[in-house]
Structures are given as structure tokens and as C-alpha cells.
Design a protein around this motif. Structure first.
Motif, PDB file in Angstrom:
ATOM      1  N   PHE A  71       3.037  -6.601   0.896  1.00  0.00           N
ATOM      2  CA  PHE A  71       3.898  -6.146   1.983  1.00  0.00           C
ATOM      3  C   PHE A  71       4.012  -7.274   3.004  1.00  0.00           C
ATOM      4  O   PHE A  71       3.055  -7.589   3.705  1.00  0.00           O
ATOM      5  CB  PHE A  71       3.301  -4.890   2.619  1.00  0.00           C
ATOM      6  CG  PHE A  71       4.319  -3.979   3.232  1.00  0.00           C
ATOM      7  CD1 PHE A  71       4.860  -2.937   2.503  1.00  0.00           C
ATOM      8  CD2 PHE A  71       4.740  -4.161   4.539  1.00  0.00           C
ATOM      9  CE1 PHE A  71       5.802  -2.078   3.068  1.00  0.00           C
ATOM     10  CE2 PHE A  71       5.679  -3.322   5.103  1.00  0.00           C
ATOM     11  CZ  PHE A  71       6.219  -2.271   4.369  1.00  0.00           C
ATOM     12  N   THR A  81       7.749  -2.423   9.771  1.00  0.00           N
ATOM     13  CA  THR A  81       6.758  -1.830   8.871  1.00  0.00           C
ATOM     14  C   THR A  81       7.063  -0.377   8.542  1.00  0.00           C
ATOM     15  O   THR A  81       7.086   0.018   7.372  1.00  0.00           O
ATOM     16  CB  THR A  81       5.347  -1.940   9.478  1.00  0.00           C
ATOM     17  OG1 THR A  81       5.033  -3.318   9.692  1.00  0.00           O
ATOM     18  CG2 THR A  81       4.302  -1.332   8.555  1.00  0.00           C
ATOM     19  N   SER A 119      -1.148  -5.636   2.741  1.00  0.00           N
ATOM     20  CA  SER A 119      -0.415  -6.109   3.915  1.00  0.00           C
ATOM     21  C   SER A 119      -0.748  -7.569   4.181  1.00  0.00           C
ATOM     22  O   SER A 119      -1.913  -7.927   4.368  1.00  0.00           O
ATOM     23  CB  SER A 119      -0.785  -5.267   5.137  1.00  0.00           C
ATOM     24  OG  SER A 119      -0.242  -5.857   6.313  1.00  0.00           O
TER      25      SER A 119
END
Length: 345
Positions: A85, A92, A111
């Protein structure tokens, strides 16, 4: 991206957010045999249809053909085992909500974003996924829609999780280094310490290497860092560095005479003239600033503990003005230091 029998056991890696970091990491993995899918939009997808060029400090270069990866909208990530991500912090929630419609339960979502708080948002939006914190402590510059340049050395750092070692194994075939850190939460706070310079790079308007040559700019960064360290002490949080250098030593190193700073920080200064912060890239591209997730995170943590963070607040305000005007104020180091000291009084 083929799915023949020979590739059936390969880890399928998705990139959510095909910006500089996403293109670089995904491209490095795809260029050395990994099955990679990019989720992007508009200009990026059109550019990826023509290929992807990656360069690195030291002369490394690789050019990928479109058949070496897949690229499309978020549905392209359906069936991926690991999703990196890489969106901007402000995107987000929206991006995670889109991803939730196509991702399989149990998928690892790592992430690799700047700032604090993204992992919590991902876990709220993707409750059936294994969300793993991570960070990219090196600089990547987008040279064109389908060309990126890594201007610093460093490894991608990720926390432990069900698929962390699978990503390490996938990267082992490439020059991309991936390390698993058990103390990843502390590392994220240590990375935030370094990211406090992102906004300063916008305000200075000069490449990072030139900025670090100026002791006034370094003093401003040291003051912002000390403010964060004081707030972390109040919160009982112990930051960790991406390298062996203690985060608490960094402000002291920044205050060394320039000739000595060059020697002590020579590894960190091993970058080229193209290196700028991701916030500078956002300014040039007309995107929203991430300052609220960087210096703004310091201000919020300070408020939570009955403290003030005037230096980081000043940086937030100045960066906000720069983005509103769509240009850097190009503040000289001495002028920025004057503003900083005035704010701290």
C-alpha cells in the motif's frame, strides 16, 4: 503476468498507489521475475502501457516492457497474495475502501506510507486482511510518468506478519533489500523524525544535498526533531532508527560544523543532486501536502499530552501557504531559522 503451472507457486504482489515508491518497488520486483500488478489511474496507466524505466544511485538501470507486469484499476489486484500500500496518506481511507471490494480475506496488506496513523486506518477499512506496518527510509524521485530514480541506498523495512518472509524471498532475487523488523512501530516514529524534513525541503526550494550543506536549515530540522523527541518522551514512546544510529543523536549530528557533518553523515549524504523530498514532488504535481500526517502528527501528539509543538506548527502553516500558492517560497536558511526561533518564543 502469466499464470502458467511454473508460476503457480509464485507470490503475487500488488501495488496500490503507483507513485514514485510504488513504481520503484514494484518495478524492481517485476524486473527480476516476480508477478506484479499495479493499480493506478489516468496518466500513470497510459505511461505503464509503454513500459517502466528504473535507475538507482551508482549507475544501475533497468527498463521493463509492459508484458513484465500488469497494470489497471483496483480490480487488477484481485487475487494478489501481498499488496504493498503506497498511496499518499491523505488518500488512505478512500483507496482502502476501494481495495476492500476486491481483496481476499487473509491477504497481507503492507503499508509503505509516510506518517503516523495509516496502519490504523487500513485495519479499520480492511478488517479481514493481515495489515503489516512498513516504511521506505530512502528517497525515490519520479523523473517522468514511467521513469523513477532511487537517489539513496537503503532497505524496505516491514514488520513481522504472515507474509513478511514471502516478500523477503521475492525480493531476494533482485537488488531490492527487504528487512523484517520486530520493532517496526518504534521504527515508524524514527522515520517520522526524518520525515520532518519533507516540509522544510518545500520551504527551502533546493535539493536535499544542498539543503544539508546549510547549517541554518540543519538547525531548523534539529529544533523540529527535538520537539518531537520531547513529545515522544511525554507519551512514553521510544523511537528506533532505520540504521544503527540512535534517533536521539541526529539533532546533535545536525549541529556539527559543516566540514565535520559531511564526515559523520557521509553515508546519509550519499545521494545525488536529483534527490528532493516527496513533499516537493507533491507540490510540483499539484497534490495535497502530507504535512498533516508528518509535522501535524507531532502537533496532535503534543496536544494529547498537554504540550505545544510551535516549531512543527510553524512548518505546517508555512507549507500550507506554499501549497496554496503552488510554489516554494525558497526561504534562505537564515530566514527560516528566524521564523523558527520566533515561533518557539
Amino acid at each position: 503476468m502469466s499464470s502458467g503451472n511454473g508460476e503457480a507457486q509464485q507470490t503475487r504482489i500488488g501495488i496500490m498507489g503507483a507513485g514514485a515508491i510504488g513504481l520503484y518497488i514494484g518495478g524492481m520486483l517485476a524486473g527480476f521475475g516476480s508477478l506484479v500488478a499495479f493499480a493506478g489511474r489516468g496518466r500513470t496507466l497510459e505511461a505503464l502501457s509503454r513500459g517502466l524505466a528504473i535507475t538507482r544511485l551508482g549507475g544501475f538501470k533497468i527498463e521493463l516492457k509492459p508484458h513484465q507486469y500488469r497494470a489497471g484499476d483496483v480490480t487488477t489486484l484481485a487475487g494478489c497474495d501481498i499488496i504493498l500500500f503506497c498511496t499518499k496518506s491523505g488518500d488512505t481511507q478512500e483507496a482502502a475502501t476501494e481495495l476492500s471490494k476486491v481483496v481476499n480475506p487473509g491477504t497481507a496488506v503492507i503499508s509503505l506510507q509516510n506518517g503516523i496513523g495509516n496502519v490504523d486506518t487500513l485495519r479499520q477499512c480492511l478488517p479481514e486482511c493481515d495489515v503489516i506496518p512498513g516504511t521506505v527510509p530512502f528517497n525515490v524521485v519520479r523523473m517522468s510518468p514511467n521513469a523513477v530514480h532511487c537517489a539513496m541506498d537503503g532497505a524496505v523495512l516491514i514488520g513481522p506478519g504472515s507474509s513478511s518472509q514471502r516478500l523477503v524471498a521475492a525480493a531476494s532475487n533482485s537488488p531490492l533489500a527487504v528487512e523484517v523488523r520486530d520493532d517496526i512501530d518504534a521504527v515508524l516514529w524514527g522515520k517520522l523524525l526524518l520525515n520532518l524534513n519533507n516540509g522544510l525541503n518545500v520551504l527551502s526550494g533546493v535539493p536535499l544535498r544542498r539543503q544539508f550543506e546549510d547549517p541554518a536549515y540543519r538547525e531548523v530540522l534539529a529544533l523540529a526533531m527535538e520537539e518531537l523527541l520531547g513529545v515522544l518522551d511525554a507519551a512514553g514512546i521510544q523511537p528506533a532508527g532505520a540504521t544503527r544510529t540512535s534517533p536521539r543523536l541526529i539533532p546533535k549530528v545536525l549541529r556539527l560544523p559543516t566540514w565535520l557533518f559531511r564526515i559523520v553523515a557521509r553515508q546519509q549524504l550519499r545521494t545525488d543532486e536529483s534527490a528532493r523530498s516527496s513533499s516537493w514532488d507533491d507540490l510540483v504535481a499539484g497534490r495535497e501536502p502530507e504535512t498533516a500526517f508528518l509535522n501535524g502528527a507531532v502537533c496532535r501528539l503534543a496536544e494529547d499530552h498537554g504540550m505545544r509543538a510551535p516549531v512543527n506548527r510553524m512548518i505546517c502553516d508555512q507549507v500550507g501557504r506554499a501549497f496554496a500558492q503552488a510554489q516554494s517560497p525558497r526561504l534562505p536558511g537564515r530566514k527560516l531559522l528566524e521564523l523558527t526561533r520566533s515561533a518557539a518564543e
